[in-house]
Design a protein around this motif. Sequence first.
Motif, PDB file in Angstrom:
ATOM      1  N   VAL A 111       0.864  -1.182   0.000  1.00 26.15           N
ATOM      2  CA  VAL A 111       0.000   0.000   0.000  1.00 26.15           C
ATOM      3  C   VAL A 111       0.899   1.230   0.000  1.00 26.15           C
ATOM      4  CG1 VAL A 111      -1.676   1.353   1.307  1.00 26.15           C
ATOM      5  CG2 VAL A 111      -1.904  -1.124   1.198  1.00 26.15           C
ATOM      6  N   LEU A 112       0.640   2.153  -0.909  1.00 27.36           N
ATOM      7  CA  LEU A 112       1.409   3.397  -0.969  1.00 27.36           C
ATOM      8  C   LEU A 112       0.714   4.457  -0.124  1.00 27.36           C
ATOM      9  CD1 LEU A 112       3.697   5.164  -2.078  1.00 27.36           C
ATOM     10  CD2 LEU A 112       2.232   5.681  -4.052  1.00 27.36           C
ATOM     11  N   GLY A 113       1.247   4.683   1.081  1.00 30.56           N
ATOM     12  CA  GLY A 113       0.854   5.852   1.849  1.00 30.56           C
ATOM     13  C   GLY A 113       1.735   7.000   1.402  1.00 30.56           C
ATOM     14  N   ALA A 114       1.131   8.090   0.968  1.00 28.31           N
ATOM     15  CA  ALA A 114       1.881   9.183   0.356  1.00 28.31           C
ATOM     16  C   ALA A 114       1.545  10.500   1.037  1.00 28.31           C
ATOM     17  CB  ALA A 114       1.564   9.281  -1.144  1.00 28.31           C
ATOM     18  N   GLY A 115       2.553  11.356   1.144  1.00 31.48           N
ATOM     19  CA  GLY A 115       2.349  12.672   1.737  1.00 31.48           C
ATOM     20  C   GLY A 115       2.988  13.756   0.891  1.00 31.48           C
ATOM     21  N   TYR A 116       2.685  14.987   1.244  1.00 28.02           N
ATOM     22  CA  TYR A 116       3.205  16.135   0.499  1.00 28.02           C
ATOM     23  C   TYR A 116       4.533  16.630   1.049  1.00 28.02           C
ATOM     24  CZ  TYR A 116      -1.632  16.297  -1.147  1.00 28.02           C
ATOM     25  OH  TYR A 116      -2.856  15.984  -1.685  1.00 28.02           O
ATOM     26  N   ARG A 145       0.644   5.588 -11.967  1.00 26.48           N
ATOM     27  CA  ARG A 145      -0.537   4.794 -12.313  1.00 26.48           C
ATOM     28  C   ARG A 145      -0.500   4.367 -13.780  1.00 26.48           C
ATOM     29  NH1 ARG A 145      -3.089   2.681  -8.195  1.00 26.48           N
ATOM     30  NH2 ARG A 145      -4.276   4.054  -6.822  1.00 26.48           N
ATOM     31  N   GLU A 146      -0.086   5.278 -14.646  1.00 27.97           N
ATOM     32  CA  GLU A 146       0.012   4.940 -16.074  1.00 27.97           C
ATOM     33  C   GLU A 146       1.008   3.803 -16.284  1.00 27.97           C
ATOM     34  OE1 GLU A 146      -1.726   6.408 -18.865  1.00 27.97           O
ATOM     35  OE2 GLU A 146      -2.947   6.900 -17.113  1.00 27.97           O
ATOM     36  N   LEU A 147       2.157   3.898 -15.643  1.00 32.79           N
ATOM     37  CA  LEU A 147       3.178   2.861 -15.809  1.00 32.79           C
ATOM     38  C   LEU A 147       2.735   1.531 -15.221  1.00 32.79           C
ATOM     39  CD1 LEU A 147       6.171   5.161 -14.938  1.00 32.79           C
ATOM     40  CD2 LEU A 147       5.880   4.001 -17.129  1.00 32.79           C
ATOM     41  N   TRP A 148       1.963   1.569 -14.148  1.00 32.93           N
ATOM     42  CA  TRP A 148       1.497   0.329 -13.517  1.00 32.93           C
ATOM     43  C   TRP A 148       0.412  -0.366 -14.318  1.00 32.93           C
ATOM     44  CZ3 TRP A 148       0.733   3.273  -8.307  1.00 32.93           C
ATOM     45  CH2 TRP A 148       1.972   3.411  -7.662  1.00 32.93           C
ATOM     46  N   THR A 149      -0.364   0.401 -15.081  1.00 35.99           N
ATOM     47  CA  THR A 149      -1.596  -0.163 -15.655  1.00 35.99           C
ATOM     48  C   THR A 149      -1.581  -0.312 -17.167  1.00 35.99           C
ATOM     49  OG1 THR A 149      -2.621   2.045 -15.719  1.00 35.99           O
ATOM     50  CG2 THR A 149      -2.991   0.706 -13.738  1.00 35.99           C
ATOM     51  N   ARG A 150      -0.701   0.344 -17.879  1.00 32.30           N
ATOM     52  CA  ARG A 150      -0.745   0.329 -19.345  1.00 32.30           C
ATOM     53  C   ARG A 150       0.484  -0.375 -19.915  1.00 32.30           C
ATOM     54  NH1 ARG A 150      -4.845   3.421 -21.243  1.00 32.30           N
ATOM     55  NH2 ARG A 150      -5.683   5.023 -19.828  1.00 32.30           N
ATOM     56  N   ILE A 175      -2.472  -0.928  -6.963  1.00 30.10           N
ATOM     57  CA  ILE A 175      -1.781  -0.373  -5.803  1.00 30.10           C
ATOM     58  C   ILE A 175      -2.708   0.616  -5.096  1.00 30.10           C
ATOM     59  CG2 ILE A 175       0.182   0.991  -4.998  1.00 30.10           C
ATOM     60  CD1 ILE A 175       1.073  -1.658  -6.082  1.00 30.10           C
ATOM     61  N   PRO A 176      -3.126   0.335  -3.861  1.00 34.51           N
ATOM     62  CA  PRO A 176      -3.915   1.329  -3.124  1.00 34.51           C
ATOM     63  C   PRO A 176      -3.043   2.530  -2.759  1.00 34.51           C
ATOM     64  CG  PRO A 176      -4.138  -0.875  -2.167  1.00 34.51           C
ATOM     65  CD  PRO A 176      -2.973  -0.920  -3.107  1.00 34.51           C
ATOM     66  N   VAL A 177      -3.610   3.718  -2.873  1.00 35.09           N
ATOM     67  CA  VAL A 177      -2.911   4.950  -2.509  1.00 35.09           C
ATOM     68  C   VAL A 177      -3.701   5.633  -1.401  1.00 35.09           C
ATOM     69  CG1 VAL A 177      -2.136   7.226  -3.268  1.00 35.09           C
ATOM     70  CG2 VAL A 177      -1.914   5.250  -4.800  1.00 35.09           C
ATOM     71  N   ASP A 196      -7.197   6.334  -2.765  1.00 35.94           N
ATOM     72  CA  ASP A 196      -8.155   5.349  -2.272  1.00 35.94           C
ATOM     73  C   ASP A 196      -8.550   5.614  -0.828  1.00 35.94           C
ATOM     74  OD1 ASP A 196      -8.160   3.179  -4.520  1.00 35.94           O
ATOM     75  OD2 ASP A 196      -6.070   3.718  -4.218  1.00 35.94           O
ATOM     76  N   GLY A 197      -7.839   6.503  -0.151  1.00 37.16           N
ATOM     77  CA  GLY A 197      -8.169   6.754   1.235  1.00 37.16           C
ATOM     78  C   GLY A 197      -7.338   7.872   1.821  1.00 37.16           C
TER      79      GLY A 197
END
Length: 276
Positions: A111-116, A145-150, A175-177, A196-197
């Motif tokens: 799970v990708l927890g992401a911050g600024y 997302r593009e690289l992961w899905t296409r 990948i949940p973000v 996603d959350g």
Amino acid sequence: MRLGITLFATDRTMAAHELAAAAEERGFASLYLPEHTHIPVSRRTPPPTGVDTLPEEYARTPDPFVALAAAAAVTERIVLGTGVALPAQRDPIVTAKAIATLDRISGGRFVLGAGYGWNAEEAADHGVPWERRRAVVREHVLAMRELWTRDEAEFKGEFAAFEPSWSWPKPAGRIPVLLGGAPGPTLFAHIAEFGDGWMPIGGAGIRDALPALRRACEAAGREMARVVPFGTLPTPEKLGYYASLGVEEVVLRVPAGGRDEVLPVLDGYARTYGPL
């Protein structure tokens, strides 16, 4: 309710792969690790916790993706995530491949927890324009997302761009973000667009913020995003309160120490709040 664990991992704390195995053995659902690439000595940016001196641990964090890959190798079920990574400070093409590789190694448990980010000097060393860092995070995640899905991925943005390209491996699944940060229109718009959350640190103010998050998701034509309170010091009352709000996962904090400090706390959580 699922309970996860977060440790402010450093080169002096209990190793992430050892903690992951111990947490899985005790039934915890997830493990999250933070990220700082480096900490400039300048303290023009004050510490985020309001203390006068920035704790040394901020300068000693391991690379979370490498540490979580080691954790994946010694576990089978526990979810492995970043809490939080800093996508603005990372090349999105390289990071997309690292995450996809980690997700495959773990069997789809990342799970990708992401911050600024909060440290202006740290971001500046990566060439991040501080006032635009939220826009940089948005583009970097969208590009990944593009690289992961296409099969042939392409992205054209202000802060990330690449021509039609091949990039494998792909992740084992989606990948949940989860985005961290204080509640506000930009954060909730980003969650509704590409996340996603929401990972609110400590969980204060969740009840008041939920209507705005729900409206943002509805405006984007999406279901309500997950809310995962992060770094919580639990009490039965607090966990009951989260459950009343529909929260399904809470990430509990353990001390940034060695095995002798961490394991008793982990055991105490398991006894008090189990079976997990």
